[in-house]
Design an enzyme around this catalytic site. Structure first.
Site, PDB file in Angstrom:
ATOM      1  N   ALA A 231       2.121   0.304   4.474  1.00 41.40           N
ATOM      2  CA  ALA A 231       2.873   1.569   4.419  1.00 41.40           C
ATOM      3  C   ALA A 231       2.841   1.974   2.812  1.00 41.40           C
ATOM      4  O   ALA A 231       3.501   1.262   1.783  1.00 41.40           O
ATOM      5  CB  ALA A 231       4.273   1.313   4.616  1.00 41.40           C
ATOM      6  N   ASP A 407       2.191  -1.885  -0.697  1.00 41.25           N
ATOM      7  CA  ASP A 407       2.614  -1.996   0.796  1.00 41.25           C
ATOM      8  C   ASP A 407       4.214  -1.850   0.766  1.00 41.25           C
ATOM      9  O   ASP A 407       4.676  -2.925   0.385  1.00 41.25           O
ATOM     10  CB  ASP A 407       1.910  -3.061   1.246  1.00 41.25           C
ATOM     11  CG  ASP A 407       1.890  -3.080   2.858  1.00 41.25           C
ATOM     12  OD1 ASP A 407       3.041  -2.251   3.256  1.00 41.25           O
ATOM     13  OD2 ASP A 407       1.394  -3.989   3.473  1.00 41.25           O
ATOM     14  N   HIS A 408       4.790  -0.872   1.067  1.00 40.54           N
ATOM     15  CA  HIS A 408       6.066  -0.663   1.096  1.00 40.54           C
ATOM     16  C   HIS A 408       6.882  -1.640   2.079  1.00 40.54           C
ATOM     17  O   HIS A 408       8.068  -1.869   1.895  1.00 40.54           O
ATOM     18  CB  HIS A 408       6.643   0.626   1.350  1.00 40.54           C
ATOM     19  CG  HIS A 408       7.991   0.969   0.695  1.00 40.54           C
ATOM     20  ND1 HIS A 408       8.874   0.095   0.277  1.00 40.54           N
ATOM     21  CD2 HIS A 408       8.055   2.244  -0.064  1.00 40.54           C
ATOM     22  CE1 HIS A 408       9.633   0.896  -0.395  1.00 40.54           C
ATOM     23  NE2 HIS A 408       9.546   2.250  -0.664  1.00 40.54           N
ATOM     24  N   ARG A 409       5.975  -2.157   3.193  1.00 43.48           N
ATOM     25  CA  ARG A 409       6.712  -3.220   3.937  1.00 43.48           C
ATOM     26  C   ARG A 409       6.989  -4.289   3.277  1.00 43.48           C
ATOM     27  O   ARG A 409       7.874  -5.346   3.557  1.00 43.48           O
ATOM     28  CB  ARG A 409       5.692  -3.704   5.034  1.00 43.48           C
ATOM     29  CG  ARG A 409       5.030  -2.398   6.047  1.00 43.48           C
ATOM     30  CD  ARG A 409       4.217  -2.861   6.882  1.00 43.48           C
ATOM     31  NE  ARG A 409       3.096  -3.571   6.356  1.00 43.48           N
ATOM     32  CZ  ARG A 409       2.008  -4.368   6.927  1.00 43.48           C
ATOM     33  NH1 ARG A 409       2.195  -4.633   8.242  1.00 43.48           N
ATOM     34  NH2 ARG A 409       1.087  -5.034   6.196  1.00 43.48           N
ATOM     35  N   ILE A 410       6.462  -4.961   2.183  1.00 43.84           N
ATOM     36  CA  ILE A 410       6.584  -5.938   1.499  1.00 43.84           C
ATOM     37  C   ILE A 410       7.264  -5.653   0.116  1.00 43.84           C
ATOM     38  O   ILE A 410       7.896  -6.355  -0.523  1.00 43.84           O
ATOM     39  CB  ILE A 410       5.356  -6.988   1.316  1.00 43.84           C
ATOM     40  CG1 ILE A 410       4.810  -7.389   2.672  1.00 43.84           C
ATOM     41  CG2 ILE A 410       5.548  -8.143   0.448  1.00 43.84           C
ATOM     42  CD1 ILE A 410       3.732  -6.756   3.239  1.00 43.84           C
TER      43      ILE A 410
END
Length: 438
Positions: A231, A407-410
């Protein structure tokens, strides 16, 4: 005559399959021992598979762009010498550095690392016609630099027909230009009358289709995977590198004395490695199968490198534990190997964070795509002189923009920003790199 099946050899490094990117022989061709037969792409490195013995090609298996498993039949030969029954090829373990380990069941081909000067899977320019070729010289495997080979393709000249004058029998640019001048003079003497313009061709005749294969397809697959999985969000900030520019100027002469070309990139890699030690979340990867976040306690910085075949990421290992001079040596060696097609597989895998720079023509900024499965990437853009405020005064400073994709997931926005400003702080105060050097 006996038929003999040659199977795709084990290329090493745990590789189980390869993509065919170019056939150098066809059915009916006679081949000699060690003659290049087929180019196979494996994990960003193109290897050239050579013939283990002389014979005639009676079958080839796999079209350009197809995936072939290790130990699958690749070529069937008809051997000139008598043989009792079918001969099974021995698989020879060969990596892109040419290292081999022997098995027990007969001769096998070799695999030689070879990143082509043209995009794998796209045919090079056709050789010059027989009328324009020199009748007195022919070399099946001419030596030439990538720049000379590209010029030859642009000029539609067959390098095999040019007598070399360079070191170690290398065809030089001067050889190429002299050959072309001589052929031009011959053609002028025999120039035909101008042809009448042909009617406009149909659209299909103005199009050419070539296989989308090799490194270009590998890059496309990896970029698409990154966009599908990660993301992405991007942060852009200015970095005043006036002090860094002055430090590099002071250190260039000592570096030159040690045979090292000191660019800004080693400083940027070192600053990134130092910042990763303080923000370990940026040095992680997500194991989706196990739903685990993997914290890497080592820092391997990938450096995006442009080659004739496409963009490769070479890896500076343990950058956090190396000096700026050592990092500069690594980058220079890795980039030279990548552009010459001599990269080892281990030099192209295992990065934990990537730095990319479009170079002098990179524009104001860009939004780099994460080198998946990493969780972030740093884009470095052109340095420009701009007005900056220092101690309440407007002065001229050297400023460049950094663009970081996460990565906006992390990586949350706050975490990504903290990392970005840590990198900027090291570059704006480069003396800290010396104080905190491991």
């Amino acid at each position: 005559m006996a038929r003999w099946e040659f199977k795709l050899p084990d290329i090493g490094e745990g590789i189980t399959e390869g993509e065919i990117v170019g056939w150098l022989v066809k059915v009916g061709d006679p081949v000699v021992e060690d003659q290049p037969m087929v180019e196979v792409m494996t994990d960003k490195a193109t290897v050239t598979i050579t013939a283990p013995k002389a014979g005639t090609v009676v079958e080839t298996h796999g079209k350009i762009g197809e995936i072939v498993r290790v130990h699958a039949v690749l070529v069937v030969f008809e051997l000139e010498e008598p043989s009792s029954g079918r001969v099974v090829a021995r698989d020879r373990r060969a990596g892109v550095n040419g290292a081999v380990s022997h098995e027990d069941d007969g001769p096998a081909a070799t695999a030689v690392g070879d990143l082509k000067e043209v995009l794998p899977g796209i045919p090079a320019a056709q050789p010059a016609s027989a009328a324009s070729a020199s009748p007195g010289y022919f070399n099946e495997k001419p030596l030439a630099t990538p720049a000379t080979r590209k010029l030859a393709r642009d000029m539609n000249v067959d390098l095999r027909r040019i007598a070399p004058t360079g070191p170690q029998g290398r065809v030089t640019k001067r050889d190429l230009e002299s050959f072309a001048r001589g052929q031009a003079s011959a053609h002028e003497a025999l120039a035909p009358a101008p042809e009448v313009a042909a009617p406009p061709a149909a659209r299909a005749e103005l199009e050419e289709r070539v296989p989308f294969a090799g490194l270009r397809r590998k890059i496309a697959q990896k970029m698409a995977l990154s966009k599908q999985k990660a993301a992405h969000y991007t942060l852009v900030e200015e970095c005043d590198v006036t002090e860094l520019k002055a430090m590099r100027a002071r250190l260039m002469a000592p570096a030159d004395a040690q045979g090292v070309k000191l660019t800004f990139l080693p400083f940027i890699v070192k600053a990134t490695a130092a910042a990763l030690k303080k923000h370990p979340m940026l040095n992680t990867t997500l194991d989706e199968a196990k739903s685990e976040l993997v914290f890497r306690r080592y820092v391997h910085i990938g450096v995006a490198t442009s080659t004739e075949a496409g963009l490769l990421v070479v890896v500076v290992r343990d950058a956090d534990r190396k000096s700026i001079l050592d990092i500069a040596r690594d980058i220079e060696r890795l980039a030279a190997d990548a552009r010459a097609g001599k990269s080892k597989v281990e030099d192209l895998v295992g990065s934990t964070f990537t730095v990319t720079s479009p170079g002098a023509q990179g524009g104001l900024l860009a939004t780099p795509i994460i080198n998946y499965p990493e969780v972030a990437i740093l884009g470095v853009h052109r340095m420009r002189q701009r007005p900056v405020v220092k101690d309440g005064q407007i002065v001229i400073g050297d400023v460049m923009l950094l663009s970081l994709s996460f990565d906006h997931r992390i990586v949350d926005g706050r975490v990504g920003a903290a990392f970005a400003y840590e990198v900027i702080a090291y570059l704006e105060q480069p003396d800290r790199l010396m104080l905190e050097m491991a």
